[in-house]
Motif scaffolding. Structure first.
Motif, PDB file in Angstrom:
ATOM      1  N   HIS A 126      24.393   6.826  14.489  1.00  0.00           N
ATOM      2  CA  HIS A 126      25.438   6.655  13.486  1.00  0.00           C
ATOM      3  C   HIS A 126      24.865   6.099  12.185  1.00  0.00           C
ATOM      4  CE1 HIS A 126      25.319   2.620  15.364  1.00  0.00           C
ATOM      5  NE2 HIS A 126      25.677   2.175  14.181  1.00  0.00           N
ATOM      6  N   GLU A 127      23.754   5.373  12.253  1.00  0.00           N
ATOM      7  CA  GLU A 127      23.113   4.861  11.037  1.00  0.00           C
ATOM      8  C   GLU A 127      22.432   5.995  10.276  1.00  0.00           C
ATOM      9  OE1 GLU A 127      21.973   0.335  12.517  1.00  0.00           O
ATOM     10  OE2 GLU A 127      20.602   1.977  12.958  1.00  0.00           O
ATOM     11  N   ARG A 128      21.730   6.879  10.995  1.00  0.00           N
ATOM     12  CA  ARG A 128      21.074   8.024  10.345  1.00  0.00           C
ATOM     13  C   ARG A 128      22.091   8.912   9.650  1.00  0.00           C
ATOM     14  NH1 ARG A 128      18.608   8.569  15.407  1.00  0.00           N
ATOM     15  NH2 ARG A 128      19.813  10.472  15.758  1.00  0.00           N
ATOM     16  N   ALA A 148      33.323   9.969   5.167  1.00  0.00           N
ATOM     17  CA  ALA A 148      34.280   9.637   6.219  1.00  0.00           C
ATOM     18  C   ALA A 148      34.889  10.910   6.806  1.00  0.00           C
ATOM     19  CB  ALA A 148      35.374   8.726   5.654  1.00  0.00           C
ATOM     20  N   GLU A 149      35.176  11.874   5.929  1.00  0.00           N
ATOM     21  CA  GLU A 149      35.730  13.148   6.391  1.00  0.00           C
ATOM     22  C   GLU A 149      34.734  13.901   7.260  1.00  0.00           C
ATOM     23  OE1 GLU A 149      37.009  17.491   4.490  1.00  0.00           O
ATOM     24  OE2 GLU A 149      37.017  15.707   3.210  1.00  0.00           O
ATOM     25  N   ALA A 150      33.461  13.914   6.829  1.00  0.00           N
ATOM     26  CA  ALA A 150      32.437  14.655   7.570  1.00  0.00           C
ATOM     27  C   ALA A 150      32.202  14.064   8.955  1.00  0.00           C
ATOM     28  CB  ALA A 150      31.125  14.672   6.778  1.00  0.00           C
ATOM     29  N   LEU A 151      32.274  12.728   9.065  1.00  0.00           N
ATOM     30  CA  LEU A 151      31.959  12.057  10.327  1.00  0.00           C
ATOM     31  C   LEU A 151      33.188  11.698  11.153  1.00  0.00           C
ATOM     32  CD1 LEU A 151      29.112   9.652   9.142  1.00  0.00           C
ATOM     33  CD2 LEU A 151      28.892  11.871  10.274  1.00  0.00           C
ATOM     34  N   GLY A 152      34.377  11.829  10.557  1.00  0.00           N
ATOM     35  CA  GLY A 152      35.591  11.499  11.285  1.00  0.00           C
ATOM     36  C   GLY A 152      35.782  10.008  11.493  1.00  0.00           C
ATOM     37  N   ILE A 153      35.380   9.201  10.492  1.00  0.00           N
ATOM     38  CA  ILE A 153      35.539   7.750  10.568  1.00  0.00           C
ATOM     39  C   ILE A 153      36.253   7.265   9.314  1.00  0.00           C
ATOM     40  CG2 ILE A 153      33.526   7.408  12.037  1.00  0.00           C
ATOM     41  CD1 ILE A 153      31.900   6.690   9.595  1.00  0.00           C
ATOM     42  N   SER A 154      36.565   5.967   9.257  1.00  0.00           N
ATOM     43  CA  SER A 154      37.274   5.431   8.099  1.00  0.00           C
ATOM     44  C   SER A 154      36.307   5.151   6.944  1.00  0.00           C
ATOM     45  CB  SER A 154      37.987   4.129   8.475  1.00  0.00           C
ATOM     46  OG  SER A 154      37.048   3.090   8.707  1.00  0.00           O
ATOM     47  N   VAL A 155      36.872   5.084   5.736  1.00  0.00           N
ATOM     48  CA  VAL A 155      36.076   4.787   4.552  1.00  0.00           C
ATOM     49  C   VAL A 155      35.456   3.384   4.659  1.00  0.00           C
ATOM     50  CG1 VAL A 155      36.154   4.395   2.052  1.00  0.00           C
ATOM     51  CG2 VAL A 155      37.375   6.335   3.048  1.00  0.00           C
ATOM     52  N   GLY A 156      36.224   2.430   5.177  1.00  0.00           N
ATOM     53  CA  GLY A 156      35.699   1.078   5.337  1.00  0.00           C
ATOM     54  C   GLY A 156      34.505   1.027   6.275  1.00  0.00           C
ATOM     55  N   VAL A 201      32.409   3.495   6.734  1.00  0.00           N
ATOM     56  CA  VAL A 201      31.295   4.092   5.997  1.00  0.00           C
ATOM     57  C   VAL A 201      30.627   3.041   5.119  1.00  0.00           C
ATOM     58  CG1 VAL A 201      30.655   5.749   4.213  1.00  0.00           C
ATOM     59  CG2 VAL A 201      32.224   6.430   6.030  1.00  0.00           C
ATOM     60  N   ARG A 202      31.422   2.280   4.380  1.00  0.00           N
ATOM     61  CA  ARG A 202      30.882   1.269   3.462  1.00  0.00           C
ATOM     62  C   ARG A 202      30.029   0.227   4.198  1.00  0.00           C
ATOM     63  NH1 ARG A 202      33.344   0.871  -1.627  1.00  0.00           N
ATOM     64  NH2 ARG A 202      35.166   2.213  -1.928  1.00  0.00           N
ATOM     65  N   SER A 203      30.596  -0.341   5.254  1.00  0.00           N
ATOM     66  CA  SER A 203      29.882  -1.404   5.960  1.00  0.00           C
ATOM     67  C   SER A 203      28.659  -0.858   6.685  1.00  0.00           C
ATOM     68  CB  SER A 203      30.821  -2.093   6.951  1.00  0.00           C
ATOM     69  OG  SER A 203      31.333  -1.169   7.899  1.00  0.00           O
ATOM     70  N   ARG A 204      28.788   0.334   7.263  1.00  0.00           N
ATOM     71  CA  ARG A 204      27.665   0.915   8.002  1.00  0.00           C
ATOM     72  C   ARG A 204      26.521   1.261   7.054  1.00  0.00           C
ATOM     73  NH1 ARG A 204      29.370   5.601  12.015  1.00  0.00           N
ATOM     74  NH2 ARG A 204      30.541   3.848  12.849  1.00  0.00           N
ATOM     75  N   LEU A 205      26.852   1.783   5.866  1.00  0.00           N
ATOM     76  CA  LEU A 205      25.818   2.147   4.907  1.00  0.00           C
ATOM     77  C   LEU A 205      25.073   0.916   4.413  1.00  0.00           C
ATOM     78  CD1 LEU A 205      24.408   4.275   3.162  1.00  0.00           C
ATOM     79  CD2 LEU A 205      26.231   3.976   1.470  1.00  0.00           C
ATOM     80  N   SER A 206      25.803  -0.163   4.141  1.00  0.00           N
ATOM     81  CA  SER A 206      25.163  -1.388   3.655  1.00  0.00           C
ATOM     82  C   SER A 206      24.162  -1.921   4.676  1.00  0.00           C
ATOM     83  CB  SER A 206      26.233  -2.438   3.358  1.00  0.00           C
ATOM     84  OG  SER A 206      25.641  -3.654   2.956  1.00  0.00           O
ATOM     85  N   ARG A 207      24.572  -1.986   5.936  1.00  0.00           N
ATOM     86  CA  ARG A 207      23.675  -2.489   6.977  1.00  0.00           C
ATOM     87  C   ARG A 207      22.484  -1.554   7.185  1.00  0.00           C
ATOM     88  NH1 ARG A 207      28.674  -3.379   9.609  1.00  0.00           N
ATOM     89  NH2 ARG A 207      28.293  -1.530  10.911  1.00  0.00           N
ATOM     90  N   THR A 208      22.740  -0.256   7.111  1.00  0.00           N
ATOM     91  CA  THR A 208      21.678   0.715   7.376  1.00  0.00           C
ATOM     92  C   THR A 208      20.632   0.700   6.275  1.00  0.00           C
ATOM     93  OG1 THR A 208      23.227   2.135   8.571  1.00  0.00           O
ATOM     94  CG2 THR A 208      21.184   3.152   7.805  1.00  0.00           C
ATOM     95  N   ARG A 209      21.039   0.543   5.017  1.00  0.00           N
ATOM     96  CA  ARG A 209      20.077   0.480   3.913  1.00  0.00           C
ATOM     97  C   ARG A 209      19.100  -0.676   4.102  1.00  0.00           C
ATOM     98  NH1 ARG A 209      24.152   1.737  -1.142  1.00  0.00           N
ATOM     99  NH2 ARG A 209      23.474   3.887  -1.550  1.00  0.00           N
ATOM    100  N   LYS A 210      19.621  -1.833   4.471  1.00  0.00           N
ATOM    101  CA  LYS A 210      18.753  -2.998   4.673  1.00  0.00           C
ATOM    102  C   LYS A 210      17.794  -2.761   5.833  1.00  0.00           C
ATOM    103  CE  LYS A 210      22.251  -6.207   2.897  1.00  0.00           C
ATOM    104  NZ  LYS A 210      23.181  -7.308   3.249  1.00  0.00           N
ATOM    105  N   LYS A 211      18.305  -2.184   6.890  1.00  0.00           N
ATOM    106  CA  LYS A 211      17.475  -1.941   8.065  1.00  0.00           C
ATOM    107  C   LYS A 211      16.398  -0.916   7.765  1.00  0.00           C
ATOM    108  CE  LYS A 211      17.838  -0.685  12.963  1.00  0.00           C
ATOM    109  NZ  LYS A 211      18.781  -0.354  14.068  1.00  0.00           N
TER     110      LYS A 211
END
Length: 201
Positions: free
Chosen positions: A128-130, A147-155, A157-167
């Protein structure tokens, strides 16, 4: 366009291919790190899109998120075989260092090394991070489209992207080989933002 695709208009679908084939290819390349696999994923994505054209929603904007959502799932299906090939190659002796005969050759080697470092880091991310990184950062989708492409909420997407960038920044620093050519980018933040270039093929 959505109406025409839903109705099976071949000219509309050809237009869709002309507009987004390169974007889908580059997304698949970033997800797999394999040029051949990226070509296959691009073809399979449009084939699947044609077969499932009736599922296209009547309302909405560009169909790019829909296509990238399909491509993301296709990439996940082939990553296991790609990873097996990478593990095999990793066990082989490293080739002797090559002399840089021209700036063009040096630039090509550097691009491959950067892609290898990013791909090695991507391999250590969770699926999900990739996905969110590839769609938001490299394919240029906004939060809503991702969010549309992955079937998840916008919120999410935001939190997951922030964590993934740092990682990813941390992992890329760990995987980056020492620079051998002048001017090579070694900053993790810069590497994470480098788009894969199709001309490497």
């Amino acid at each position: 366009m959505r109406r025409r695709v839903r109705e099976g208009d071949r000219e509309a679908f050809a237009q869709l291919y002309e507009e987004f084939a390169d974007v889908v290819y580059n997304h698949a390349l970033r997800m797999t790190g394999d040029w051949s696999a990226a070509e296959d994923i691009m073809s399979e994505t449009f084939l699947a899109a044609w077969r499932n054209r009736g599922k296209v929603r009547k309302d909405g904007g560009t169909l790019l998120p829909w296509l990238l959502g399909i491509a993301t799932h296709k990439a996940d299906n082939v990553r296991r075989s790609v990873r097996r090939r990478q593990l095999f190659l990793a066990r082989q002796p490293r080739p002797a260092p090559m002399e840089d005969f021209a700036p063009q050759a040096a630039g090509r080697i550097d691009d491959v090394r950067r892609l290898r470092a990013v791909q090695a880091s991507l391999g250590r991310l969770q699926r999900h991070e990739r996905e969110v990184l590839a769609l938001c950062v490299w394919s240029g989708l906004d939060y809503r489209q991702t969010a549309e492409a992955l079937g998840i909420s916008v919120g999410t997407v935001r939190s997951r992207l922030s964590r993934t960038r740092k990682k990813l920044a941390r992992l890329t620093e760990e995987n980056m080989e020492p620079p051998t050519a002048r001017g090579e980018m070694t900053s993790a933040a810069a590497i994470a933002a480098v788009p894969a270039r199709k001309e490497l093929t």
